[in-house]
Motif scaffolding. Structure first.
Motif, PDB file in Angstrom:
ATOM      1  N   GLY A  57     -19.436  43.597 -21.672  1.00  0.00           N
ATOM      2  CA  GLY A  57     -18.836  42.476 -21.468  1.00  0.00           C
ATOM      3  C   GLY A  57     -17.557  42.318 -21.863  1.00  0.00           C
ATOM      4  O   GLY A  57     -17.060  43.225 -22.383  1.00  0.00           O
ATOM      5  N   LEU A  58     -17.087  41.321 -21.626  1.00  0.00           N
ATOM      6  CA  LEU A  58     -15.429  41.036 -21.696  1.00  0.00           C
ATOM      7  C   LEU A  58     -15.263  39.691 -22.599  1.00  0.00           C
ATOM      8  O   LEU A  58     -15.826  38.663 -21.900  1.00  0.00           O
ATOM      9  N   ALA A  59     -15.023  39.808 -23.621  1.00  0.00           N
ATOM     10  CA  ALA A  59     -14.677  38.217 -24.380  1.00  0.00           C
ATOM     11  C   ALA A  59     -13.251  38.024 -24.258  1.00  0.00           C
ATOM     12  O   ALA A  59     -12.160  38.651 -24.756  1.00  0.00           O
ATOM     13  N   ARG A  60     -13.289  36.769 -24.010  1.00  0.00           N
ATOM     14  CA  ARG A  60     -11.824  36.015 -23.806  1.00  0.00           C
ATOM     15  C   ARG A  60     -11.494  35.308 -25.126  1.00  0.00           C
ATOM     16  O   ARG A  60     -12.179  34.533 -25.568  1.00  0.00           O
ATOM     17  N   ARG A  61     -10.639  35.786 -26.103  1.00  0.00           N
ATOM     18  CA  ARG A  61     -10.423  34.945 -27.189  1.00  0.00           C
ATOM     19  C   ARG A  61      -9.097  34.487 -27.196  1.00  0.00           C
ATOM     20  O   ARG A  61      -8.130  35.270 -26.964  1.00  0.00           O
ATOM     21  N   SER A  62      -9.000  33.273 -27.394  1.00  0.00           N
ATOM     22  CA  SER A  62      -7.610  32.494 -27.497  1.00  0.00           C
ATOM     23  C   SER A  62      -7.751  31.319 -28.362  1.00  0.00           C
ATOM     24  O   SER A  62      -8.556  30.516 -27.989  1.00  0.00           O
ATOM     25  N   ARG A  63      -6.843  30.993 -29.190  1.00  0.00           N
ATOM     26  CA  ARG A  63      -6.829  29.624 -30.009  1.00  0.00           C
ATOM     27  C   ARG A  63      -8.175  29.705 -30.862  1.00  0.00           C
ATOM     28  O   ARG A  63      -8.380  28.354 -30.723  1.00  0.00           O
ATOM     29  N   GLY A  64      -8.719  30.519 -31.102  1.00  0.00           N
ATOM     30  CA  GLY A  64      -9.880  30.380 -31.856  1.00  0.00           C
ATOM     31  C   GLY A  64     -11.216  30.204 -31.055  1.00  0.00           C
ATOM     32  O   GLY A  64     -12.005  29.787 -31.587  1.00  0.00           O
ATOM     33  N   GLU A  65     -11.086  30.085 -29.860  1.00  0.00           N
ATOM     34  CA  GLU A  65     -12.062  29.809 -28.818  1.00  0.00           C
ATOM     35  C   GLU A  65     -12.589  31.355 -28.206  1.00  0.00           C
ATOM     36  O   GLU A  65     -11.511  32.000 -28.014  1.00  0.00           O
ATOM     37  N   GLU A  66     -13.668  31.511 -27.866  1.00  0.00           N
ATOM     38  CA  GLU A  66     -14.160  32.580 -27.220  1.00  0.00           C
ATOM     39  C   GLU A  66     -15.206  32.386 -26.196  1.00  0.00           C
ATOM     40  O   GLU A  66     -16.061  31.586 -26.240  1.00  0.00           O
ATOM     41  N   ARG A  67     -14.814  33.029 -24.924  1.00  0.00           N
ATOM     42  CA  ARG A  67     -15.794  32.804 -23.762  1.00  0.00           C
ATOM     43  C   ARG A  67     -16.078  34.396 -23.334  1.00  0.00           C
ATOM     44  O   ARG A  67     -15.345  35.147 -23.556  1.00  0.00           O
ATOM     45  N   VAL A  68     -17.338  34.610 -22.839  1.00  0.00           N
ATOM     46  CA  VAL A  68     -17.774  35.950 -22.788  1.00  0.00           C
ATOM     47  C   VAL A  68     -18.450  36.116 -21.233  1.00  0.00           C
ATOM     48  O   VAL A  68     -19.143  35.301 -20.949  1.00  0.00           O
ATOM     49  N   LEU A  69     -17.982  37.043 -20.596  1.00  0.00           N
ATOM     50  CA  LEU A  69     -18.416  37.395 -19.277  1.00  0.00           C
ATOM     51  C   LEU A  69     -19.341  38.722 -19.448  1.00  0.00           C
ATOM     52  O   LEU A  69     -18.722  39.836 -20.004  1.00  0.00           O
TER      53      LEU A  69
END
Length: 136
Positions: A55-67
């Protein structure tokens, strides 16, 4: 946007992270012992499961979204220019993916470099060449 991997990635995970970074015209950084200081930057981290890219984790400004995905097909390695891809597809999945990567969305393909969204896959296409197929 910067791409990286876990601290001790498998060779396949490292190769996938570099391919994604080059395809999206982003920077790739070897992580090693370095932490992710985001300071407003977007980090895309290729995560592993059982030693394979998962998968791919998008991390920015303390938030994380995972694909989450599985690599289905890898094209032959080659140099990619700095063209910006366009997400192509209909429906909510294509719009969500465009937002995830911070890219433009189009219902029909007309760009030189595209991320084509299907029901169960993502095709990363450069011209007529399939660079990568991810099963989602």
């Amino acid at each position: 946007m910067r791409f990286t991997t876990s601290r001790r990635p498998s060779p396949g995970t490292r190769r996938l992270a570099r391919t994604l970074a080059h395809f999206l015209g982003a920077e790739y950084m070897t992580r090693g012992k370095t932490g992710l200081n985001d300071h407003g930057e977007v980090w895309m981290v290729v995560v592993e499961g059982d030693g394979n890219p998962a998968g791919l984790a998008r991390r920015s400004r303390g938030e994380e979204r995972v694909l989450r995905f599985a690599v289905s097909v890898e094209g032959r390695p080659r140099r990619l220019g700095k063209k910006r891809p366009v997400v192509v597809g209909t429906g909510k999945d294509a719009c969500d993916l465009a937002e995830f990567f911070g890219l433009d969305w189009s219902p029909e393909g007309a760009a030189q470099r595209e991320i084509r969204v299907g029901d169960e896959y993502l095709d990363l296409v450069d011209g007529e060449d399939l660079v990568l197929r991810l099963k989602i």
